[in-house]
Design a protein around this motif. Structure first.
Motif, PDB file in Angstrom:
ATOM      1  N   MET A   6       7.056   3.358 -13.253  1.00  0.00           N
ATOM      2  CA  MET A   6       6.973   2.561 -12.039  1.00  0.00           C
ATOM      3  C   MET A   6       7.537   1.166 -12.308  1.00  0.00           C
ATOM      4  SD  MET A   6       6.005   3.039  -8.914  1.00  0.00           S
ATOM      5  CE  MET A   6       5.056   4.534  -9.199  1.00  0.00           C
ATOM      6  N   ARG A   7       8.516   0.770 -11.511  1.00  0.00           N
ATOM      7  CA  ARG A   7       9.168  -0.526 -11.724  1.00  0.00           C
ATOM      8  C   ARG A   7       8.722  -1.588 -10.727  1.00  0.00           C
ATOM      9  NH1 ARG A   7      14.300  -0.136 -13.828  1.00  0.00           N
ATOM     10  NH2 ARG A   7      14.321  -2.418 -13.609  1.00  0.00           N
ATOM     11  N   LEU A   8       8.215  -1.174  -9.572  1.00  0.00           N
ATOM     12  CA  LEU A   8       7.862  -2.137  -8.527  1.00  0.00           C
ATOM     13  C   LEU A   8       6.671  -1.629  -7.738  1.00  0.00           C
ATOM     14  CD1 LEU A   8       8.505  -4.634  -6.684  1.00  0.00           C
ATOM     15  CD2 LEU A   8       9.920  -3.060  -5.313  1.00  0.00           C
ATOM     16  N   ILE A   9       5.729  -2.537  -7.460  1.00  0.00           N
ATOM     17  CA  ILE A   9       4.616  -2.247  -6.561  1.00  0.00           C
ATOM     18  C   ILE A   9       4.672  -3.264  -5.437  1.00  0.00           C
ATOM     19  CG2 ILE A   9       2.118  -1.998  -6.320  1.00  0.00           C
ATOM     20  CD1 ILE A   9       2.038  -1.443  -9.345  1.00  0.00           C
ATOM     21  N   ALA A  10       4.825  -2.770  -4.207  1.00  0.00           N
ATOM     22  CA  ALA A  10       4.934  -3.631  -3.026  1.00  0.00           C
ATOM     23  C   ALA A  10       3.631  -3.554  -2.243  1.00  0.00           C
ATOM     24  CB  ALA A  10       6.110  -3.185  -2.159  1.00  0.00           C
ATOM     25  N   VAL A  11       3.073  -4.714  -1.924  1.00  0.00           N
ATOM     26  CA  VAL A  11       1.754  -4.793  -1.304  1.00  0.00           C
ATOM     27  C   VAL A  11       1.865  -5.484   0.050  1.00  0.00           C
ATOM     28  CG1 VAL A  11      -0.648  -5.484  -1.637  1.00  0.00           C
ATOM     29  CG2 VAL A  11       0.803  -5.047  -3.634  1.00  0.00           C
TER      30      VAL A  11
ATOM     31  N   VAL B 153       9.152   3.096  -7.189  1.00  0.00           N
ATOM     32  CA  VAL B 153       8.338   2.112  -6.475  1.00  0.00           C
ATOM     33  C   VAL B 153       7.058   2.744  -5.934  1.00  0.00           C
ATOM     34  CG1 VAL B 153      10.377   0.787  -5.820  1.00  0.00           C
ATOM     35  CG2 VAL B 153       9.476   2.513  -4.256  1.00  0.00           C
ATOM     36  N   MET B 154       6.081   1.883  -5.668  1.00  0.00           N
ATOM     37  CA  MET B 154       4.825   2.261  -5.037  1.00  0.00           C
ATOM     38  C   MET B 154       4.540   1.254  -3.926  1.00  0.00           C
ATOM     39  SD  MET B 154       0.970   2.119  -6.673  1.00  0.00           S
ATOM     40  CE  MET B 154       1.493   2.989  -8.158  1.00  0.00           C
ATOM     41  N   PHE B 155       4.093   1.741  -2.774  1.00  0.00           N
ATOM     42  CA  PHE B 155       3.731   0.863  -1.666  1.00  0.00           C
ATOM     43  C   PHE B 155       2.248   1.003  -1.360  1.00  0.00           C
ATOM     44  CE2 PHE B 155       8.163   0.392  -1.298  1.00  0.00           C
ATOM     45  CZ  PHE B 155       8.434  -0.670  -0.450  1.00  0.00           C
ATOM     46  N   ILE B 156       1.614  -0.132  -1.087  1.00  0.00           N
ATOM     47  CA  ILE B 156       0.206  -0.171  -0.686  1.00  0.00           C
ATOM     48  C   ILE B 156       0.164  -0.804   0.692  1.00  0.00           C
ATOM     49  CG2 ILE B 156      -2.114  -0.975  -1.248  1.00  0.00           C
ATOM     50  CD1 ILE B 156      -1.223  -1.226  -4.174  1.00  0.00           C
ATOM     51  N   ASP B 157      -0.297  -0.037   1.688  1.00  0.00           N
ATOM     52  CA  ASP B 157      -0.208  -0.510   3.070  1.00  0.00           C
ATOM     53  C   ASP B 157      -1.398  -0.013   3.881  1.00  0.00           C
ATOM     54  OD1 ASP B 157       0.953  -0.784   5.951  1.00  0.00           O
ATOM     55  OD2 ASP B 157       2.529  -1.656   4.710  1.00  0.00           O
TER      56      ASP B 157
END
Length: 228
Positions: free
Chosen positions: A1-6, A154-158
């Motif tokens: 995982m290179r990016l976590i977008a919150v 990437v991972m998104f938290i929404d």
């Protein structure tokens, strides 16, 4: 995982959108339900206003102005606040070694006002915050255009099911944190979309869950029916 977008509102800050939209709809004689909520949340401001105008009548421009007036009244009664566990979550994300970015539909001054003053902004990587109003929900744009990464990195938290659906369609890792607004519909809509991980508090997004989501993404199994 290179990016976590919150996402900012509904994940790091309390939800000051869903309750306002419901107030606006019902004050004009509309019926507020899951289909309408789905049509309005995580859209660009004008797209959402046009969708509301189809239900409520009047012009999209007038409804958008009325919405922001109603929101000013709402936040005066229910101030915007950082949610419990937000700092701890961001520190856990930093500990994973991935880049972390915040995003949302309002201008950057919203981020600076509520997160910058509390020194939480230092827990994000450049550019710190991405305004997605012009390209909602913004998964592909944040991933590819801003960070130059692949969608499987990437991972998104929404808090919104529309973002879950977009993540599903792109095969992107996703954790749902629906608003605790009692009259909202995002939790069942996320579950209907097939989200594997839907939490009730930021504390549930612990290292174990994050590593599990990372492993699922590496195996191409972020969503049911994908991967092996």
């Amino acid at each position: 995982m290179r990016l976590i977008a919150v996402n900012i509102d509904g994940v790091l800050l309390n939800d000051s959108f869903g309750p306002v939209i419901r107030r606006l709809v019902e004050s004009r004689g509309g019926v507020y339900g899951p289909e309408l909520e789905q049509a309005l949340l995580s859209q660009s401001q004008m797209v959402a206003a046009r969708a509301a105008a189809e239900v409520l009548g009047g012009s999209a421009e007038a409804l958008l102005a009325a919405y922001f007036e109603e929101r000013e009244r709402y936040v005066a009664e229910h101030p915007v606040r950082v949610l419990p566990g937000a700092r701890e979550l961001l520190e856990r994300l930093r500990g994973l070694g991935a880049s972390t970015v915040c995003y949302g539909g309002l201008e950057r001054k919203h981020f600076d006002r509520y997160l910058g003053d509390l020194e939480l902004a230092g827990l994000f990587d450049e550019p710190g915050y991405v305004c997605t109003n012009d390209f909602r929900p913004g998964i592909r744009e944040i991933t590819e255009d801003v960070f130059g990464l692949r969608l499987d990195q990437v991972m998104f938290i929404d808090d919104v099911a529309r973002v879950a659906e977009a993540a599903r369609d792109l095969g992107v890792a996703f954790i749902g944190h629906p608003s605790d607004y009692e009259s909202g519909f995002q939790r069942p809509l996320m579950e209907r979309a097939g989200a594997r991980h839907v939490v009730r508090s930021l504390g549930e997004i612990d290292e174990e869950l994050l590593l599990r989501v990372d492993a699922e993404a590496a195996a191409g199994r972020s969503w049911p029916g994908r991967g092996v």
